[in-house]
Design a protein around this motif. Structure first.
Motif, short mmCIF file in Angstrom:
data_model
loop_
_atom_site.label_atom_id
_atom_site.label_comp_id
_atom_site.label_asym_id
_atom_site.label_seq_id
_atom_site.Cartn_x
_atom_site.Cartn_y
_atom_site.Cartn_z
N PHE A 62 0.83 -1.20 0.00
CA PHE A 62 0.00 0.00 0.00
C PHE A 62 0.87 1.26 0.00
N TYR A 63 1.93 1.23 0.79
CA TYR A 63 2.81 2.40 0.86
C TYR A 63 3.46 2.67 -0.49
N TYR A 64 4.06 1.64 -1.09
CA TYR A 64 4.73 1.84 -2.38
C TYR A 64 3.74 2.20 -3.48
N PHE A 65 2.54 1.61 -3.41
CA PHE A 65 1.54 1.86 -4.44
C PHE A 65 1.05 3.31 -4.42
N ASN A 66 0.90 3.90 -3.24
CA ASN A 66 0.32 5.22 -3.10
C ASN A 66 1.31 6.35 -2.93
N PHE A 67 2.52 6.06 -2.48
CA PHE A 67 3.43 7.14 -2.13
C PHE A 67 4.76 7.11 -2.88
N THR A 68 4.88 6.24 -3.86
CA THR A 68 6.09 6.21 -4.68
C THR A 68 5.69 6.21 -6.16
N PRO A 69 6.57 6.62 -7.04
CA PRO A 69 6.25 6.61 -8.48
C PRO A 69 5.96 5.20 -8.97
N PRO A 70 5.08 5.03 -9.95
CA PRO A 70 4.76 3.68 -10.49
C PRO A 70 5.98 3.07 -11.16
N PRO A 71 6.01 1.77 -11.31
CA PRO A 71 7.15 1.09 -11.95
C PRO A 71 7.36 1.58 -13.39
N THR A 72 8.60 1.63 -13.78
CA THR A 72 8.95 2.06 -15.15
C THR A 72 9.37 0.89 -16.02
N CYS A 73 9.32 -0.32 -15.49
CA CYS A 73 9.72 -1.50 -16.25
C CYS A 73 8.81 -1.66 -17.47
N ASN A 74 9.39 -1.93 -18.63
CA ASN A 74 8.62 -2.08 -19.86
C ASN A 74 7.68 -3.27 -19.82
N SER A 75 7.98 -4.26 -18.95
CA SER A 75 7.14 -5.46 -18.85
C SER A 75 6.01 -5.30 -17.83
N TYR A 76 5.97 -4.14 -17.18
CA TYR A 76 4.89 -3.89 -16.21
C TYR A 76 3.77 -3.18 -16.94
N VAL A 77 2.66 -3.91 -17.19
CA VAL A 77 1.57 -3.38 -18.01
C VAL A 77 0.25 -3.50 -17.26
N ASP A 78 -0.37 -2.37 -16.98
CA ASP A 78 -1.70 -2.32 -16.36
C ASP A 78 -1.76 -3.05 -15.02
N GLY A 79 -0.66 -3.03 -14.27
CA GLY A 79 -0.64 -3.66 -12.95
C GLY A 79 -0.11 -5.07 -12.96
N PHE A 80 0.23 -5.59 -14.13
CA PHE A 80 0.76 -6.95 -14.25
C PHE A 80 2.22 -6.91 -14.67
N CYS A 81 3.03 -7.79 -14.10
CA CYS A 81 4.39 -8.00 -14.59
C CYS A 81 4.31 -9.16 -15.58
N VAL A 82 4.47 -8.83 -16.88
CA VAL A 82 4.13 -9.79 -17.94
C VAL A 82 5.38 -10.28 -18.67
N LYS A 83 5.52 -11.58 -18.71
CA LYS A 83 6.54 -12.21 -19.54
C LYS A 83 5.99 -12.35 -20.96
N GLY A 84 6.79 -11.98 -21.98
CA GLY A 84 6.36 -12.13 -23.36
C GLY A 84 5.97 -10.82 -24.03
N ILE A 85 6.23 -9.68 -23.39
CA ILE A 85 5.92 -8.37 -23.98
C ILE A 85 6.97 -8.02 -25.03
N THR A 86 6.50 -7.53 -26.18
CA THR A 86 7.40 -7.04 -27.22
C THR A 86 7.07 -5.58 -27.50
N GLY A 87 8.04 -4.84 -27.98
CA GLY A 87 7.83 -3.42 -28.26
C GLY A 87 8.02 -2.58 -27.01
N ILE A 88 7.95 -1.27 -27.26
CA ILE A 88 8.14 -0.29 -26.20
C ILE A 88 6.84 0.49 -26.02
N ALA A 89 6.54 0.86 -24.75
CA ALA A 89 5.33 1.65 -24.49
C ALA A 89 5.35 2.92 -25.33
#
Length: 407
Positions: free
Chosen positions: A161-188
């Motif tokens: 809860f702390y990280y979700f509300n009080f820190t910047p969201p993840p910048t990982c290219n594989s982190y999409v819509d709240g999911f850490c996804v294996k198999g993502i291609t391309g860049i946001a």
């Protein structure tokens, strides 16, 4: 008493034997004479007088027999005394056993009194308990408590809860819509998943868990409510279907063409999940009016849905659901436990809470080993463990058997 009676008998036999010996001797001295010494007439006199030379041997044999009878009686008396002593020893052991049982009852009564009282606070503040004793009592009770695993999950979810509300969201290219996804291609923002990916794998494993959740109630000796037997596989299948749908859309749910349909399905899923948590997982239905609980369910569901939609732009839409679900389940399991919030469910629920935190903070690494696939794996192990209420993970850890956990 038995001992006194036996002693008197022994004395009587000894006296009788002595008298008979004296009489026999007197008769022997008067051998051949029909005269009875001192005017004594005794039935033994006749055989002694008329046997001639064997009179002395007969007397000796008679005395020996009487002596042996006295010895036998003495031996019997000794055995009876030993038996009595043995009986007294057994009675003494029984009294000691009764004393031990009574002490154990008192010990249990004291422990029950401590369990009924919040001794870590009340007794400590009242000055009846040292700080070290109070702390040890809290730790021991937490170790053996069915609620402790839910408190661990609640603590992990609080960190999330702390990280979700009080820190910047993840910048990982594989982190999409709240999911850490294996198999993502391309860049946001042109990211897509083609072929195998975490969502598709989660859908496949959720089918397996759905089947398991249907079979387990029939294999268990415990009778589960029909609502639980229906809702559990339904919620697992619905969860998996959500992953299948996201995978079919390229692992992205921000496409305007499907947002409206996605919102409807997501909203229905959130309301159903929240209702199951409140009505099936907690003891609140027995404490609060049904209408009040329904209002709670609708209010919390509305908050989750609205916050999820607000997080779409940040790529945290579904993460809001993870966070909310974990907080609700942990809170209800710790403070309002129902019949289904067993110890094994709480223990296994710790793992998806940890996985969600790894997804959010370490997606760069976590996606390389499967990403969100592992969240569904551990989450649905916890869900199906509802049908295994007698298990305790600590029983399978060396050195932490049930009888070794708390003294």
């Amino acid at each position: 008493s038995v001992v006194i009676k036996i002693t008197i008998m022994r004395i009587n036999f000894v006296c009788a034997s002595a008298i008979l010996a004296v009489q026999s001797t007197l008769f022997t001295l008067c051998e051949g004479s029909q005269e009875r010494p001192f005017g004594i007439s005794h039935p033994l006199a006749a055989p002694v007088i008329h046997r001639g030379g064997g009179k002395i041997d007969d007397v000796a044999k008679f005395v020996k027999n009487k002596k042996e009878a006295v010895e036998d009686l003495k031996s019997t008396a000794d055995k009876l005394v030993k038996l009595k002593r043995g009986k007294d020893a057994i009675l003494d052991l029984k009294r000691k056993k009764d004393t031990i049982v009574d002490l154990k009852r008192k010990k249990d009564a004291i422990e029950d009194a401590l369990n009924d009282e919040d001794f870590s606070i009340a007794a400590y503040l009242a000055g009846r308990m040292k700080t070290s004793t109070a702390f040890k009592g809290v730790v021991d009770r937490l170790k053996s408590s069915d609620r402790f695993p839910y408190l661990v999950s609640l603590a992990i979810s609080a960190v999330y809860f702390y990280y979700f509300n009080f820190t910047p969201p993840p910048t990982c290219n594989s982190y999409v819509d709240g999911f850490c996804v294996k198999g993502i291609t391309g860049i946001a923002p042109a990211r897509k998943c083609l072929g195998g990916n975490s969502h598709l794998w989660a859908w496949h494993e959720d089918i397996i868990f759905t089947i398991i959740s249907v079979i387990l109630p029939f294999a268990s000796k415990t009778q589960f409510p029909l609502a639980t037997r229906i809702s559990t596989p339904a919620i697992i299948f619905g969860h998996g279907f959500l992953h299948k749908w996201i995978s079919s859309k390229g692992c992205s749910i921000v496409d305007p063409a499907m947002v409206e349909m996605g919102e409807k399905f997501y909203s229905a899923f959130v309301v159903a999940l929240t209702a199951i948590m409140f009505f099936g997982f907690s003891n609140l239905p027995g404490k609060r009016p049904t209408l009040f609980i329904l209002l709670e369910v609708l209010g919390i569901s509305y908050g989750i849905i609205s916050q999820s939609l607000a997080k779409v732009a940040e790529g945290n839409a579904i993460a809001m659901l993870f966070l909310s679900t974990q907080l609700i389940v942990s809170y209800l399991g710790a403070f309002h436990p129902g019949a289904q919030s067993t110890k094994i469910v709480g223990q296994t629920f710790i793992f998806p809470c940890l996985v969600s935190l790894l997804e959010y903070l370490k997606c760069d690494w976590f996606n390389t080993i499967g990403g969100h696939f592992w969240y569904d794996f551990f989450l649905h192990i916890s869900v199906v463990s509802t049908f295994l209420p007698g298990l305790d993970l600590l029983d399978y850890i060396p050195g932490l058997k049930k009888n070794e956990k708390v003294e």
